[in-house]
Scaffold this active site. Structure first.
Site, PDB file in Angstrom:
ATOM      1  N   TRP A  27      -3.927  66.097  30.972  1.00 55.91           N
ATOM      2  CA  TRP A  27      -3.023  65.177  30.295  1.00 55.91           C
ATOM      3  C   TRP A  27      -2.616  65.803  28.969  1.00 55.91           C
ATOM      4  O   TRP A  27      -3.456  66.227  28.180  1.00 55.91           O
ATOM      5  CB  TRP A  27      -3.758  63.860  30.078  1.00 55.91           C
ATOM      6  CG  TRP A  27      -3.012  62.785  29.366  1.00 55.91           C
ATOM      7  CD1 TRP A  27      -1.760  62.316  29.651  1.00 55.91           C
ATOM      8  CD2 TRP A  27      -3.479  62.025  28.244  1.00 55.91           C
ATOM      9  NE1 TRP A  27      -1.417  61.296  28.791  1.00 55.91           N
ATOM     10  CE2 TRP A  27      -2.458  61.099  27.905  1.00 55.91           C
ATOM     11  CE3 TRP A  27      -4.655  62.020  27.507  1.00 55.91           C
ATOM     12  CZ2 TRP A  27      -2.578  60.192  26.870  1.00 55.91           C
ATOM     13  CZ3 TRP A  27      -4.790  61.113  26.468  1.00 55.91           C
ATOM     14  CH2 TRP A  27      -3.757  60.214  26.159  1.00 55.91           C
ATOM     15  N   ASP A 107     -13.076  61.137  30.139  1.00 57.51           N
ATOM     16  CA  ASP A 107     -11.902  60.284  29.996  1.00 57.51           C
ATOM     17  C   ASP A 107     -11.805  59.371  31.214  1.00 57.51           C
ATOM     18  O   ASP A 107     -11.568  59.835  32.333  1.00 57.51           O
ATOM     19  CB  ASP A 107     -10.646  61.149  29.871  1.00 57.51           C
ATOM     20  CG  ASP A 107      -9.414  60.343  29.486  1.00 57.51           C
ATOM     21  OD1 ASP A 107      -9.439  59.100  29.622  1.00 57.51           O
ATOM     22  OD2 ASP A 107      -8.416  60.946  29.076  1.00 57.51           O
ATOM     23  N   LYS A 142      -4.466  50.316  32.259  1.00 56.88           N
ATOM     24  CA  LYS A 142      -3.960  50.288  33.630  1.00 56.88           C
ATOM     25  C   LYS A 142      -4.686  49.284  34.504  1.00 56.88           C
ATOM     26  O   LYS A 142      -4.072  48.484  35.207  1.00 56.88           O
ATOM     27  CB  LYS A 142      -4.043  51.679  34.270  1.00 56.88           C
ATOM     28  CG  LYS A 142      -3.120  52.717  33.632  1.00 56.88           C
ATOM     29  CD  LYS A 142      -3.766  53.322  32.411  1.00 56.88           C
ATOM     30  CE  LYS A 142      -2.877  54.381  31.778  1.00 56.88           C
ATOM     31  NZ  LYS A 142      -3.464  54.869  30.508  1.00 56.88           N
TER      32      LYS A 142
END
Length: 298
Positions: A27, A107, A142
């Protein structure tokens, strides 16, 4: 993002001479955040030249990381590839982390949206059972549908209660000079859901439905690509999980897809599978297929 930023500022102040190792690819904000706080960023290979995760090369390179450095690991739903480690592979990574005395930052941005709530958290439970110290950057953006409310946490595992208390105080000071006090309404929503057996059950069921929806989107996309005779360009979709996958297109192709076909993806070719459905999949595949012979397949 906030948890990663706090972790980066903390590590820069506590271990200023240590490097940070991220997967290649990763990312993009991982790189920018650690560079912004002044840490040196290095890379370990992740995706092979062919299909899928190149785990032997990945593990061999992690084994070469200098002792005590920071290693950033994607807990589930690897962004951008969608290639996740198996349980056996996580076991092997743990042994190397222990051997090299690396500091892991896991993460967890897509918990529940890759292989389910239980399987997605395997690496966190494994590492916390066998390590004295680690960070977990957890996001509710999310899996709770609270993307713009920036809800999450930096979870700290320390050798002792005293070390955890000191880390918490230091992190609180860092947050204070950055954002003072975060907005609380999103966190209260998450707390309300998790505190109610009925609401929590509903959330788990709905999250499972969304996970199945993303998996179905992968199947729909690859089946349509096979039908149109260009499934090789979508081979990464078959092997991934979670929201993302990489399509092998060039940067100029991404521009054409956006400007001419109104199909949006990152310059890297990363697509979000949640945008694929039965109604648009034919158009998506045919549009990408129309460019493969022109700009070349990346």
């Amino acid at each position: 993002t906030g948890a990663i930023r706090l972790a980066a500022e903390f590590l820069k102040q506590i271990t200023p001479d240590k490097g940070v190792w991220v997967s290649d690819p990763t990312w993009g904000n991982h790189i920018d955040i650690f560079l912004h706080v002044g840490m040196q960023v290095y890379y370990y290979p992740y995706q092979g030249n062919g299909v899928g995760l190149n785990f032997p090369v990945m593990l061999d390179n992690i084994r070469k990381i200098p002792e005590g450095d920071v290693v950033v690991l994607h807990g589930c739903g690897h962004n951008p590839t969608g290639f996740d480690l198996s349980k056996d592979q996580w076991d092997a990574v743990l042994e190397v982390v222990k051997e090299r005395e690396l500091f892991p930052v896991i993460d967890m941005a897509y918990h529940g949206l890759a292989n389910g709530l239980c399987d997605d958290v395997y690496c966190v439970e494994l590492f916390s059972d066998h390590l004295d110290e680690m960070f977990v950057a957890y996001s509710c953006s999310k899996n709770f549908g609270l993307y713009r409310d920036r809800v999450g946490a930096l979870v700290v595992l320390g050798k002792s209660r005293d070390r955890c208390v000191k880390a918490k105080l230091h992190l609180a000071r860092l947050a204070r000079v950055s954002i003072s006090s975060p907005a609380i309404h999103g966190a209260l929503i998450v707390s309300e859901i998790l505190s109610s057996p009925d609401l929590k059950k509903m959330w788990i069921e709905e999250l499972h439905v969304m996970s199945l929806r993303v998996k179905a989107a992968r199947r729909v996309l690859i089946n349509e690509a096979r039908k149109q005779g260009c499934d090789d360009a979508f081979r990464n979709v078959c092997n991934g999980v979670g929201l993302f996958s990489l399509i092998p297109v060039y940067r100029e192709d991404v521009d054409v897809l956006r400007e001419v076909f109104c199909i949006y993806m990152l310059d890297s070719g990363r697509i979000n599978l949640s945008g694929v459905n039965d109604d648009n999949v034919g158009y998506i595949v045919s549009s990408i297929k129309s460019l493969l012979g022109k700009g070349g397949e990346g």
